[in-house]
Design a protein around this motif. Sequence first.
Motif, PDB file in Angstrom:
ATOM      1  N   ASP A 185       0.818  -1.208   0.000  1.00  0.00           N
ATOM      2  CA  ASP A 185       0.000   0.000   0.000  1.00  0.00           C
ATOM      3  C   ASP A 185       0.855   1.262   0.000  1.00  0.00           C
ATOM      4  O   ASP A 185       1.703   1.442   0.873  1.00  0.00           O
ATOM      5  CB  ASP A 185      -0.901   0.035   1.244  1.00  0.00           C
ATOM      6  N   ASN A 186       0.597   2.126  -0.953  1.00  0.00           N
ATOM      7  CA  ASN A 186       1.299   3.411  -1.059  1.00  0.00           C
ATOM      8  C   ASN A 186       2.817   3.286  -0.936  1.00  0.00           C
ATOM      9  O   ASN A 186       3.473   4.122  -0.326  1.00  0.00           O
ATOM     10  CB  ASN A 186       0.748   4.406  -0.015  1.00  0.00           C
ATOM     11  N   ASP A 187       3.357   2.251  -1.532  1.00  0.00           N
ATOM     12  CA  ASP A 187       4.810   2.057  -1.526  1.00  0.00           C
ATOM     13  C   ASP A 187       5.488   2.765  -2.692  1.00  0.00           C
ATOM     14  O   ASP A 187       6.686   3.019  -2.659  1.00  0.00           O
ATOM     15  CB  ASP A 187       5.153   0.557  -1.592  1.00  0.00           C
ATOM     16  N   ILE A 198       5.171   5.903  -4.094  1.00  0.00           N
ATOM     17  CA  ILE A 198       4.706   7.295  -4.120  1.00  0.00           C
ATOM     18  C   ILE A 198       5.866   8.248  -3.840  1.00  0.00           C
ATOM     19  O   ILE A 198       6.901   7.845  -3.309  1.00  0.00           O
ATOM     20  CB  ILE A 198       3.573   7.545  -3.095  1.00  0.00           C
ATOM     21  N   CYS A 199       5.667   9.495  -4.224  1.00  0.00           N
ATOM     22  CA  CYS A 199       6.637  10.540  -3.922  1.00  0.00           C
ATOM     23  C   CYS A 199       5.867  11.860  -3.866  1.00  0.00           C
ATOM     24  O   CYS A 199       4.641  11.866  -3.964  1.00  0.00           O
ATOM     25  CB  CYS A 199       7.737  10.596  -4.983  1.00  0.00           C
ATOM     26  N   THR A 238       1.778  12.265  -5.136  1.00  0.00           N
ATOM     27  CA  THR A 238       0.821  12.503  -4.060  1.00  0.00           C
ATOM     28  C   THR A 238       0.400  13.972  -4.055  1.00  0.00           C
ATOM     29  O   THR A 238      -0.342  14.392  -3.175  1.00  0.00           O
ATOM     30  CB  THR A 238       1.422  12.165  -2.681  1.00  0.00           C
ATOM     31  N   ALA A 239       0.885  14.729  -5.036  1.00  0.00           N
ATOM     32  CA  ALA A 239       0.536  16.155  -5.171  1.00  0.00           C
ATOM     33  C   ALA A 239       0.816  16.933  -3.894  1.00  0.00           C
ATOM     34  O   ALA A 239      -0.026  17.677  -3.409  1.00  0.00           O
ATOM     35  CB  ALA A 239      -0.916  16.326  -5.592  1.00  0.00           C
ATOM     36  N   PRO A 295     -11.037  11.717  -4.954  1.00  0.00           N
ATOM     37  CA  PRO A 295      -9.946  11.409  -4.007  1.00  0.00           C
ATOM     38  C   PRO A 295      -8.778  10.631  -4.631  1.00  0.00           C
ATOM     39  O   PRO A 295      -7.671  10.691  -4.115  1.00  0.00           O
ATOM     40  CB  PRO A 295     -10.633  10.565  -2.935  1.00  0.00           C
ATOM     41  N   LEU A 351      -7.529  11.312  -7.439  1.00  0.00           N
ATOM     42  CA  LEU A 351      -6.854  12.244  -8.344  1.00  0.00           C
ATOM     43  C   LEU A 351      -6.186  13.338  -7.499  1.00  0.00           C
ATOM     44  O   LEU A 351      -6.785  14.372  -7.223  1.00  0.00           O
ATOM     45  CB  LEU A 351      -7.872  12.872  -9.316  1.00  0.00           C
ATOM     46  N   PRO A 352      -4.942  13.103  -7.077  1.00  0.00           N
ATOM     47  CA  PRO A 352      -4.361  13.953  -6.030  1.00  0.00           C
ATOM     48  C   PRO A 352      -4.266  15.440  -6.360  1.00  0.00           C
ATOM     49  O   PRO A 352      -4.485  16.271  -5.486  1.00  0.00           O
ATOM     50  CB  PRO A 352      -2.959  13.363  -5.836  1.00  0.00           C
ATOM     51  N   SER A 406      -9.167   3.400  -5.693  1.00  0.00           N
ATOM     52  CA  SER A 406      -9.978   3.489  -4.472  1.00  0.00           C
ATOM     53  C   SER A 406     -10.618   2.130  -4.211  1.00  0.00           C
ATOM     54  O   SER A 406     -11.069   1.467  -5.140  1.00  0.00           O
ATOM     55  CB  SER A 406     -11.098   4.514  -4.606  1.00  0.00           C
ATOM     56  N   LEU A 464     -10.825   3.825   0.721  1.00  0.00           N
ATOM     57  CA  LEU A 464      -9.388   3.927   0.977  1.00  0.00           C
ATOM     58  C   LEU A 464      -8.666   4.176  -0.347  1.00  0.00           C
ATOM     59  O   LEU A 464      -9.021   3.613  -1.376  1.00  0.00           O
ATOM     60  CB  LEU A 464      -8.868   2.645   1.636  1.00  0.00           C
ATOM     61  N   ILE A 465      -7.675   5.037  -0.274  1.00  0.00           N
ATOM     62  CA  ILE A 465      -6.991   5.467  -1.490  1.00  0.00           C
ATOM     63  C   ILE A 465      -5.541   4.991  -1.497  1.00  0.00           C
ATOM     64  O   ILE A 465      -4.783   5.257  -0.560  1.00  0.00           O
ATOM     65  CB  ILE A 465      -7.001   7.010  -1.611  1.00  0.00           C
ATOM     66  N   ASN A 466      -5.208   4.308  -2.575  1.00  0.00           N
ATOM     67  CA  ASN A 466      -3.837   3.850  -2.797  1.00  0.00           C
ATOM     68  C   ASN A 466      -3.318   4.576  -4.041  1.00  0.00           C
ATOM     69  O   ASN A 466      -3.919   4.492  -5.106  1.00  0.00           O
ATOM     70  CB  ASN A 466      -3.852   2.333  -3.023  1.00  0.00           C
ATOM     71  N   LEU A 467      -2.220   5.277  -3.899  1.00  0.00           N
ATOM     72  CA  LEU A 467      -1.736   6.093  -5.011  1.00  0.00           C
ATOM     73  C   LEU A 467      -0.582   5.434  -5.787  1.00  0.00           C
ATOM     74  O   LEU A 467       0.085   6.093  -6.577  1.00  0.00           O
ATOM     75  CB  LEU A 467      -1.321   7.480  -4.505  1.00  0.00           C
TER      76      LEU A 467
END
Lengths: 96, 489, 482
Positions: free
Chosen positions: C40-42, C44-45, C49-50, C91, C93-94, C137, C145-148
């Motif tokens: 989960d969310n591994d 990202i930067c 993540t905006a 959600p 769409l950061p 989502s 829950l949101i995973n980016l």
Amino acid sequence: MSKALDIPTVQKVAELARLKLTDDEIKAIAGQLKAVLENFEQIAAVNTKDVEPLVTPTDLRVHFREDAVVVQPDLDAFLANAPARSGRLFKVPPVV
Amino acid sequence: MDLTFATSSEIAAAVKNKKVTALEVTRHFMNRVQTLDKQINAFVTVNEKAEEAAKAVDAKIASGKDPGALAGVPVAVKDLLCTKGLRTTASSKILGNFIPPYSSTVVSRLEAAGAITIGKTSLDEFGMGSSNENAASGIVRNPWNPEYVPGGSSGGSAAALSARMASAAIGTDTGGSIRQPASFCGLFGIKPTYGRVSRFGIIAFASSLDQAGPMAHSTGDCALMLETISGSCSHDSTSASLEVPKWSQLLKDDVKGMRIGLPREYFAEKLDPDVDRVTKEAIEALKARGATTVEISLPLVKHAVPVYYLVATAEASANLARYDGMRFGHRSSNAAHGDLDDLYSRSRGEGFGPEVKRRIMLGTYALSSGYYDAYYAKASQVRRLIRDEFLKAFESCDVILSPVCTSPAFKIGERINDPLEMYLNDIFTTSTNLAGLPGMSVPAGYSSKGLPIGVQLMGRHWDEAKMFNVSLAIENALGAAKARRPHVI
Amino acid sequence: MSSNHPFGSYEPVIGIEIHAQLSTKSKMFCASSTEFGAGDNDHICEVCTAMPGALPVVNKKAIEYSIKMGLALGCQIRDRSVFSRKQYFYPDLPKGYQISQFDLPLCEHGKVEYILDGKKMEVSITRAHMEEDAGKSTHHGEYSLINLNRAGTPLLEIVSGPDMHSPQEAAEYARTVHKILRYLDVCDGNLEEGSFRCDCNVSVRKKGETIFNTRVEIKNINSFRFVEKAIEYEILRQIDCMETGEKINQETRLYDPDKNRTFMMRSKEEAHDYRYFPDPDLLTVILEESFVEKVRGELPELPLKRAERFQQEYKIPEYDSFVLTQEKEIADYYEKVVKASGNPKSASNWVMTELMRELNDAKKTFAQSPVSAEQLGAMVMLIDKGTISGKIAKTVFAEMWATGKNPDVIVKEKGLVQITDTSAIEKAIDDVIAANPAETEAYRGGKEKLFGFFVGQVMKVTKGQASPDMVNQLLKKKLAGG
């Protein structure tokens, strides 16, 4: 140009921008933006036939990124500011 | 040495030569912040780790390594620049207690050069304003007269530097936000050519207009600061890959034969008599040093304010969409349970201040279906014409000189209720951002009430060097920057 | 399609938007990994993540892959294309906007050809543009829950003209585009992981009409079979509406494969005002002609062209040529077998029957085949030289599959060389005739059907190694001559 910035239009724009405004705020903004837009009408008089819109004002050369992965050393720092989480996921109101 | 009134380059040299430690310098300025900022309110957050950073610089010097060109120089950083681990607010409630997971390129470069981030300074929320009255942490006062605004949006940086709570400062300038407060507070301030300084990590107001730049007490410090933060950045697609000149070393008090362009339209505006007088004194001083003046015409700059506000607010309306209470920042606790749209609207409605809301509304409207062509697209076309007009004007002159504003600093509360009046005040500064040109504010004199007045210089794209030389000539000829000291100091 | 399709006097009009995930290592605008299935969310930067102040920088590979696909679709590649912001709040769409391309896309005006029921079809490609994917989502009733991890993954959106007129055409078009993406190796084409998704625009009109009626968009279909079924359902639903005079609304629908029906997701009234405008964080993408030409030079031969060449050059049937070109890997393998054997027809038979069957059973790809193309080619050559018979070849092939050994080694080790020695075969025939007097009598009495029995017996005696041609020839002579 500005077809009378009336209250319903201001409300519609506020919805589009996801801004909760009080009735007083809406009234105030409608009045202020009306004055502003009336002043801004002046640009309609400028002849812009065949003029390409300008976005970036200086002549910059586009540079691309090479396709390489950079692993973030501290991933938690990107989650730490979240108002609500479940584990490592962002928690939000139901989206369906 | 008198640290309070030393230049940044003098401090760096003293630290490097172990005449004083970076820690002593930092403590000196930190003490000034503790005593003086109660009256000014320039800082949103003081950097608790400043002493730690200063010790690291001292350790570097002790081990014989080069500590960098700004060794131990305490810098006040506008709270629009992300600082890793140090709260960053954009002077907005919506960011809450946001702790950035990364640093802006500007801050990284300053720190790599040995500068000490002493704290984060107040601004008009998200850079939107010209008086620093729109800030979540309250109004900032002008050290020259606390009844007056310091200007904005980089009002906190200007006020902090003016009261000597830092040795140099960083501001950002979207439509005059470095130059106007620099003028109101008696400082040198430069907005470099668009693309000169990386925007990475700087909270965006209007992406095609924003540039960060330094404020300083001398032309030399300004040049040194700018050369430290400039240059290509792989994280910013709009940063130029050009080589950065060593302006601080190239600097010459020599304007002989330089052609100074005077835009007829700027001088036809209704000017405050003090501004008129000071501007003319600066022109005369340059002539006395061998420069010539050329009258130029920029007929379209009269449209700069509408074009600027349409472009800037359109870009801002999208740039500020990320403040939605999902991943960081303020999330409303008053929303209807389970209602996503209500949560969005309330979080944003509660988090943004009135001026930011007004501008998001204007920008959203300018981009919305049916209005895009008349507003955003039309403004972008006129923008090109304005830029081309400047490029043409520079065929007959080397640097353009004008007032920064129609008046010196105004009183707190005087204009806050009339947005249009406030916007029109940006008449002389916005066109520079629209055209991407470098612009600078140089202290040139004082009003009858004792408030500082600066003159504006504008250069060709990438030609900050000539501006710096003209600035140095004015600095030496008029001595305005050193002539008086502010009330709060 | 043929005139007797099941929609009577109605003609469906179908256009498809395909979202293909480009197989870059990092995301479209940042250096986070695109790898599927991370924690989960591994991946990202600050960019995906905006975070405030983060800026996009274009992935060069994504541009290159998009140009490649654009060229393969016969598109014109714009030397100046522009990224725009498409704004809406969601959600996953950061940034509150998706970076996409709007009025100046990278690729325009192309076409795709494919064969359906023996007929060559053509679908126009309106445009193909680059954009970034949203996050994911998951829904848990009270909250989502949101995973980016997926946010910012590069996509190429390929938009067809409204040129298709049956569910089969639509599905075959989608398959063809999928095949081309795989050929170019710019998309892994994994449907389950969402690397290839179709939005289908469907409307219906009376045959002979040229107008476009209200269209309905069926979003996010990730199987070719579902493309066909969803469109079929939607056509019938719309025809039903027209017949009963019910209004067809412009809306977005989703397909439920379990119930085989579409249902409304959102109506036109709720349609967004996306407020597209050029992204000021990104410069106009200006492409040097040399860059585009370099990519063009790297283009492989495309499936349809290759199938046509196979038919001409190798004289194999149309059907075989399509089977052999459905994936680049297969076609490359086949051509290597041809080269090694010098017998295109036989090569195609062996690849399409024995090898494909074994690979299928073992769930292996051609790249994982234990029998290399060179080995299979060598085996075909052994048949052609008469070293082994076609029948023995099957034994040899099985052994190659099991051991990975070269065919000549297997033939030698197992003593499988074909018997072409006339006297040896004659001896075997004599023995068989002698051992079966009754059958011999019957054959000579006119029961010629028994010839097969004798062949079988001779092959049995020779352990299948006798040359079948020679057995036939000599047996005929012996049985006749007595």
